[in-house]
Scaffold this active site. Structure first.
Site, PDB file in Angstrom:
ATOM      1  N   ARG A 176       7.412  -0.058   1.267  1.00  0.00           N
ATOM      2  CA  ARG A 176       7.332  -1.132   2.251  1.00  0.00           C
ATOM      3  C   ARG A 176       6.125  -2.035   1.980  1.00  0.00           C
ATOM      4  NH1 ARG A 176       6.245   3.908   3.794  1.00  0.00           N
ATOM      5  NH2 ARG A 176       4.522   4.402   5.192  1.00  0.00           N
TER       6      ARG A 176
ATOM      7  N   ARG B 120       0.820  -1.210   0.000  1.00  0.00           N
ATOM      8  CA  ARG B 120       0.000   0.000   0.000  1.00  0.00           C
ATOM      9  C   ARG B 120       0.855   1.261   0.000  1.00  0.00           C
ATOM     10  NH1 ARG B 120      -4.327   0.385   4.696  1.00  0.00           N
ATOM     11  NH2 ARG B 120      -2.449   0.365   5.950  1.00  0.00           N
ATOM     12  N   TYR B 121       1.972   1.220   0.694  1.00  0.00           N
ATOM     13  CA  TYR B 121       2.888   2.365   0.738  1.00  0.00           C
ATOM     14  C   TYR B 121       4.052   2.093  -0.211  1.00  0.00           C
ATOM     15  CZ  TYR B 121       0.362   3.238   5.111  1.00  0.00           C
ATOM     16  OH  TYR B 121      -0.618   3.449   6.048  1.00  0.00           O
TER      17      TYR B 121
ATOM     18  N   ASP C  63     -10.553   0.325  13.909  1.00  0.00           N
ATOM     19  CA  ASP C  63     -11.034   0.305  12.524  1.00  0.00           C
ATOM     20  C   ASP C  63     -12.522  -0.043  12.479  1.00  0.00           C
ATOM     21  OD1 ASP C  63      -8.591   0.924  11.300  1.00  0.00           O
ATOM     22  OD2 ASP C  63      -7.899  -1.141  11.539  1.00  0.00           O
TER      23      ASP C  63
ATOM     24  N   CYS D  25     -10.371  -7.443  15.934  1.00  0.00           N
ATOM     25  CA  CYS D  25      -9.283  -7.612  14.960  1.00  0.00           C
ATOM     26  C   CYS D  25      -9.644  -7.077  13.570  1.00  0.00           C
ATOM     27  CB  CYS D  25      -8.913  -9.088  14.854  1.00  0.00           C
ATOM     28  SG  CYS D  25      -7.615  -9.360  13.633  1.00  0.00           S
TER      29      CYS D  25
ATOM     30  N   ARG E 234      -8.225  -7.810  10.895  1.00  0.00           N
ATOM     31  CA  ARG E 234      -8.152  -8.899   9.903  1.00  0.00           C
ATOM     32  C   ARG E 234      -9.022 -10.074  10.303  1.00  0.00           C
ATOM     33  NH1 ARG E 234      -2.238  -8.041   9.866  1.00  0.00           N
ATOM     34  NH2 ARG E 234      -2.205  -6.055   8.761  1.00  0.00           N
TER      35      ARG E 234
ATOM     36  N   ASP F 298      -6.600   4.751  10.563  1.00  0.00           N
ATOM     37  CA  ASP F 298      -6.329   4.121   9.280  1.00  0.00           C
ATOM     38  C   ASP F 298      -7.524   4.473   8.397  1.00  0.00           C
ATOM     39  OD1 ASP F 298      -4.732   2.520   7.597  1.00  0.00           O
ATOM     40  OD2 ASP F 298      -4.278   1.198   9.292  1.00  0.00           O
TER      41      ASP F 298
ATOM     42  N   CYS G 156      -3.406 -17.007  15.429  1.00  0.00           N
ATOM     43  CA  CYS G 156      -2.880 -16.210  16.542  1.00  0.00           C
ATOM     44  C   CYS G 156      -2.965 -17.048  17.808  1.00  0.00           C
ATOM     45  CB  CYS G 156      -3.717 -14.950  16.735  1.00  0.00           C
ATOM     46  SG  CYS G 156      -3.763 -13.917  15.267  1.00  0.00           S
TER      47      CYS G 156
ATOM     48  N   CYS H 158      -8.331 -11.349  19.237  1.00  0.00           N
ATOM     49  CA  CYS H 158      -8.830 -10.066  19.729  1.00  0.00           C
ATOM     50  C   CYS H 158     -10.170  -9.793  19.055  1.00  0.00           C
ATOM     51  CB  CYS H 158      -7.861  -8.943  19.370  1.00  0.00           C
ATOM     52  SG  CYS H 158      -6.150  -9.338  19.734  1.00  0.00           S
TER      53      CYS H 158
ATOM     54  N   LYS I 244      -2.492   5.363   7.134  1.00  0.00           N
ATOM     55  CA  LYS I 244      -2.567   5.955   8.480  1.00  0.00           C
ATOM     56  C   LYS I 244      -2.542   7.478   8.396  1.00  0.00           C
ATOM     57  CE  LYS I 244      -0.035   2.157  10.546  1.00  0.00           C
ATOM     58  NZ  LYS I 244       0.326   1.564   9.241  1.00  0.00           N
TER      59      LYS I 244
HETATM   60  S1  SF4 Z   1      -5.243  -8.106  16.408  1.00  0.00           S
HETATM   61 FE1  SF4 Z   1      -5.869  -9.807  15.053  1.00  0.00          FE
HETATM   62  S2  SF4 Z   1      -3.982 -10.487  14.107  1.00  0.00           S
HETATM   63 FE2  SF4 Z   1      -3.406  -9.306  15.910  1.00  0.00          FE
HETATM   64  S3  SF4 Z   1      -3.248 -10.837  17.569  1.00  0.00           S
HETATM   65 FE3  SF4 Z   1      -5.293  -9.993  17.655  1.00  0.00          FE
HETATM   66  S4  SF4 Z   1      -6.507 -11.429  16.462  1.00  0.00           S
HETATM   67 FE4  SF4 Z   1      -4.381 -11.787  15.898  1.00  0.00          FE
END
Ligand code: SF4
Length: 412
Positions: A141, A137-138, A318, A157, A159, A355, A150, A154, A362
């Site tokens: 990088r 995207r940038y 997000d 998340c 993603r 973001d 994971c 979370c 960002k």
């Molecule tokens: S934010 Fe998403 S990618 Fe990062 S540790 Fe938590 S669940 Fe996993």
């Protein structure tokens, strides 16, 4: 690990003694697992194998589970899986339904409700992906996604479309194609390994991957983004650190949101990484009733410095589907930054960013310190609210007129 922080009382700052308490380093303890031998408890494979992954386990370990949490946990495996390491589970205060640790990892039924402005890919990563698992995207990088797994998940998340594979994204990174793309693009000087969590790969696999990236001459700088130091500090073994230090310059961005996550176990794990010469930064997500409070955030950033970690970013949460119940306001984020800047060590002050939805990257968000700016002067506000004037120089050189404090700014 009980505290009476502010979150249950609508975001009012906790009293000073509570802030001080938040900065104490405590062990997560053993809780239900007190009879487990040390060798098992300290083995990251054991921790992964014994994660809490079902609503029934959750209810058994936490009889105070709320109906909205049980219902959320039942539906989680269709969206973003439920998984919590025994170590991290011990940080939850089961008596506190507003516990800031609990809110981060225990699903709630609200996750199934999507507001019209929420998205499954709020940062537009898929539309910037030239090969599967690589986001470019940038200009200089790339984001190199290495896994969809994971140590724990979370609930906010970004993603979640991808990690845990609960919603059938079917993520299959192809390292050969990802590495070939980087090798063919000499403008890429910085590679960020992320996922999912790269530290879930074995030492051998990670070493092989880092070695292949290091062999590309134009890659100057490697980074790893990982939540493992806070979810699973047992993974930060001396062997892992010895392997990582072969690939300098290698930085690591960890992820923690609340000072209670910074236990003695985490502090020691971060110390091992720092001793391996790995510069450490922290990324937090601003979360409602978790850290949307200046006193809690201040304790957190100060405690991070004690762990040799530079607070790097605070992200506005997000617009991920089903996250409205966890999203704090931008107004609150700016207020927190106002309470940090100048009120604590500069190193402790992270950059607050949004973001930009849809893939804009960002955008830094700051309180207004420049009140006006024209060809002759800049009018500034300092952290105490005092107003100052700085003479502008069109050619870039300050004039002989000295800066001065002024009573009231003139409108320019
Ligand atoms: S934010 Fe998403 S990618 Fe990062 S540790 Fe938590 S669940 Fe996993």
């Amino acid at each position: 690990m009980k505290d009476d922080n502010s979150q249950a009382n609508g975001g009012e700052p906790p009293a000073d003694h509570c802030t001080q308490f938040l900065k104490e380093f405590l062990s997560a303890g053993r809780g239900y697992w007190r009879d487990v031998p040390d060798a098992d408890w300290n083995d990251w494979h054991w921790q992964l194998k014994h994660r809490i992954t079902t609503p029934e386990q959750l209810q058994r370990f936490m009889p105070t589970l709320l109906p909205e949490e049980f219902a959320g946990a039942k539906l989680a495996n269709h969206k973003l899986a439920l998984a919590i390491t025994p170590y991290f589970f011990n940080l939850i205060d089961p008596a506190d339904e507003h516990c800031p640790i609990r809110r981060q990892v225990i699903p709630r039924i609200e996750e199934t409700r999507t507001a019209p402005w929420e998205m499954s890919d709020p940062c537009g990563e898929d539309s910037h992906s030239p090969v599967p698992g690589l986001v470019h995207r940038y200009p200089d990088r790339v984001l190199f996604l290495v896994t969809d797994r994971c140590a724990a998940y979370c609930r906010y998340c970004t993603r979640s479309r991808l990690v845990s594979n609960a919603s059938g994204y079917d993520f299959h990174p192809e390292f050969d194609r990802q590495i070939a793309y980087i090798a063919q693009h000499p403008e890429i000087r910085d590679v960020l390994l992320s996922g999912g969590d790269p530290l879930l790969l074995s030492d051998e696999k990670l070493e092989q991957l880092l070695g292949r990236l290091r062999a590309i001459k134009h890659v100057e700088f490697l980074r790893i983004g990982s939540r493992i130091p806070t979810f699973l500090p047992q993974r930060i073994t001396p062997e892992l650190c010895a392997m990582l230090k072969k690939f300098h310059p290698l930085f690591m961005s960890i992820h923690s949101n609340h000072p209670r996550e910074l236990t003695t176990e985490v502090r020691d794990a971060l110390g091992r990484l720092a001793d391996a010469g790995i510069p450490l930064g922290n990324q937090s997500v601003l979360l409602k009733h978790v850290n949307d409070n200046a006193a809690v955030m201040k304790a957190h950033v100060q405690k991070l410095l004690m762990c040799r970690v530079k607070p790097y970013y605070i992200y506005q949460c997000d617009l991920i589907s089903g996250s409205a119940h966890l999203r704090a306001s931008v107004r609150q984020g700016i207020e927190i930054m106002t309470q940090l800047r100048g009120h604590t060590t500069g190193y402790a002050v992270p950059q607050y960013v949004i973001d930009a939805p849809g893939g804009g990257g960002k955008v830094p968000i700051n309180p207004d310190y420049v009140l006006s700016h024209n060809a002759d002067r800049v009018v500034l506000r300092n952290y105490e609210g005092k107003i100052f004037e700085y003479p502008e120089a069109p050619d870039g050189t300050p004039t002989s007129k000295p800066p001065k404090e002024i009573e009231k700014p003139e409108l320019v």
